[in-house]
Design a protein around this motif. Structure first.
Motif, PDB file in Angstrom:
ATOM      1  N   VAL A   1      -5.079  -3.148  -4.302  1.00 58.81           N
ATOM      2  CA  VAL A   1      -5.187  -2.976  -2.855  1.00 58.81           C
ATOM      3  C   VAL A   1      -6.483  -3.595  -2.339  1.00 58.81           C
ATOM      4  CG1 VAL A   1      -5.248  -1.318  -0.963  1.00 58.81           C
ATOM      5  CG2 VAL A   1      -3.745  -0.912  -2.906  1.00 58.81           C
TER       6      VAL A   1
ATOM      7  N   TYR B   1      -5.086   5.614   0.310  1.00 64.53           N
ATOM      8  CA  TYR B   1      -4.064   4.604   0.603  1.00 64.53           C
ATOM      9  C   TYR B   1      -3.211   5.024   1.805  1.00 64.53           C
ATOM     10  CZ  TYR B   1      -5.456   3.243  -4.115  1.00 64.53           C
ATOM     11  OH  TYR B   1      -6.193   2.895  -5.218  1.00 64.53           O
TER      12      TYR B   1
ATOM     13  N   THR C   1       0.826  -1.204   0.000  1.00 65.62           N
ATOM     14  CA  THR C   1       0.000   0.000   0.000  1.00 65.62           C
ATOM     15  C   THR C   1       0.861   1.255   0.000  1.00 65.62           C
ATOM     16  OG1 THR C   1      -1.618  -1.268   1.288  1.00 65.62           O
ATOM     17  CG2 THR C   1      -2.002   1.103   1.066  1.00 65.62           C
TER      18      THR C   1
END
Length: 398
Positions: free
Chosen positions: A199, A126, A110
């Motif tokens: 993600v 993020y 991330t």
């Protein structure tokens, strides 16, 4: 890089099914392999699981039996890929050791994506999430020393620091405040679509892993910590999946999934240090090139559009597992006190957040706090791995 998966031909689909002997991969040696090899394995397992689940959802929303059969044929190969990838993980590793590796994936994957993300609002999403996974790594590392009497540095190998992030007890928010604004599919960079899908898939796999393994422990504090962080991983999946434009058609989503698999297998093939694992990444890339071709044909036939309208003309720079220590320290210093309100971010606790905290904690300390207290009682300290100096936030220094 000039690799364009839309111009490459892969292995024909009718030659992709493997025998038991071919699927019987040798697991990596956790003591001799690069920790980032294990991170790549965990990431690709999550990517393959998402591909399988998405294909099932698409099939359940499709009336054409020919489409159902084609999806099933590709999906069976994806299922074989998932088994080959996930079975690279060594059986000698405990659930908690694998958990710490999962959180190392969340932190460094991330962080890298946040650093490379061109869209400011996605980048912030993020950055917000990674400080929570960073704290989860710290909590599990303390649990690891408590119940297995080993140190997490043997797993993360000094590539990722271990210290407090945004305190886990503060991650519990009202569900309304976990929903972000989606990107605009017509305006966003194709790279942003890949980032969001990557993600989301990784966090979804972490959620699934904790849902299914947390109850296998006998120690009450371990069961409770997995329960707490497992709930937060559900929040994270909500957080990340809401970034994806819901206006994308099923066929757009399908080609994005297949293109992303090509991107990640290519990325990991380029940097893999383990010869046998590298060979598997290359094999799967050549399979995925054919899956992408099939998805593109389906999009042309059923969506009436050319996939080149939504996909990048060539793969972006390879996604890289690497240390992100300075970046994370900067985020800790500037964003550790953030929470969310609606689709945005705020520094002050608000009524909905406080009500959720009261309802969940109900006057008790969270398991994530109690695991640190119990560790301090056992060892007269908490467990940390701070290779770059003291914690950047003075109040969080040991």
């Amino acid at each position: 890089m000039t690799f364009n998966p839309l111009e490459q031909r892969g292995i024909p689909l009718d030659r992709q099914v493997r025998s038991w002997r071919e699927l019987n991969v040798s697991p990596i040696d956790p003591d001799a392999s690069d920790p980032y090899t294990r991170c790549r394995v965990i990431t690709m397992n999550g990517i393959e699981v998402e591909a399988i689940l998405f294909s099932h959802l698409l099939a359940r929303n499709t009336v054409d039996p020919e489409v159902k059969r084609k999806l099933a044929e590709v999906r069976y190969v994806e299922a074989q890929q998932q088994k080959a990838v996930n079975w690279l993980l060594p059986g000698v590793s405990s659930v908690l050791e694998t958990t710490i590796a999962y959180e190392q994936v969340a932190v460094d994957l991330t962080s890298w994506i946040a650093r490379m993300e061109p869209d400011p609002s996605l980048k912030q999403a993020y950055e917000f999430g990674v400080l929570e996974d960073f704290d989860h790594l710290y909590r599990y590392a303390n649990l690891y020393e408590m119940i297995e009497h080993r140190k997490a540095e043997a797993i993360v190998d000094g590539l990722t620091e271990v210290m407090p992030g945004r305190p886990t007890r503060m991650h519990h928010r009202h569900p309304f405040d976990n929903v972000r604004d989606a990107y605009d599919k017509a305006a966003t960079d194709p790279l942003s679509k890949l980032h969001a899908l990557t993600v989301m898939s990784a966090e979804q796999q972490t959620m699934n892993f904790y849902m299914n393994t947390g109850s296998t422990y006998m120690e009450p504090i371990a069961r409770q910590l997995y329960q707490e962080i497992g709930l937060i991983e559900e929040e994270h999946v909500t957080h990340y999946e809401s970034l994806v434009d819901p206006g994308e058609t099923w066929w757009e989503q399908l080609v994005n999934h297949e293109y992303n698999e090509c991107y990640l297998y290519y990325s990991f093939m380029e940097q893999e240090s383990h010869p046998k694992v590298k060979a598997l990444w290359e094999l799967h890339l050549n399979m995925e090139l054919e899956h992408l071709r099939i998805a593109c044909d389906l999009m042309r036939q059923y969506d009436g559009r050319d996939p080149e309208e939504v996909l990048a003309p060539q793969l972006p720079n390879v996604l890289t597992f690497e240390p992100n220590k300075e970046y994370l320290r900067e985020l800790l210093a500037t964003q550790i006190d953030l929470t969310t309100l609606g689709a945005g971010y705020v520094r002050e606790a608000h009524e909905r957040f406080e009500q959720m905290q009261q309802r969940l904690h109900d006057g008790e300390k969270a398991p994530s706090d109690r695991v640190i207290e119990q560790h301090q009682e056992m060892f007269d300290r908490d467990y940390r791995l701070q290779t770059e100096g003291p914690h950047p936030v003075e109040s969080e220094r040991a």
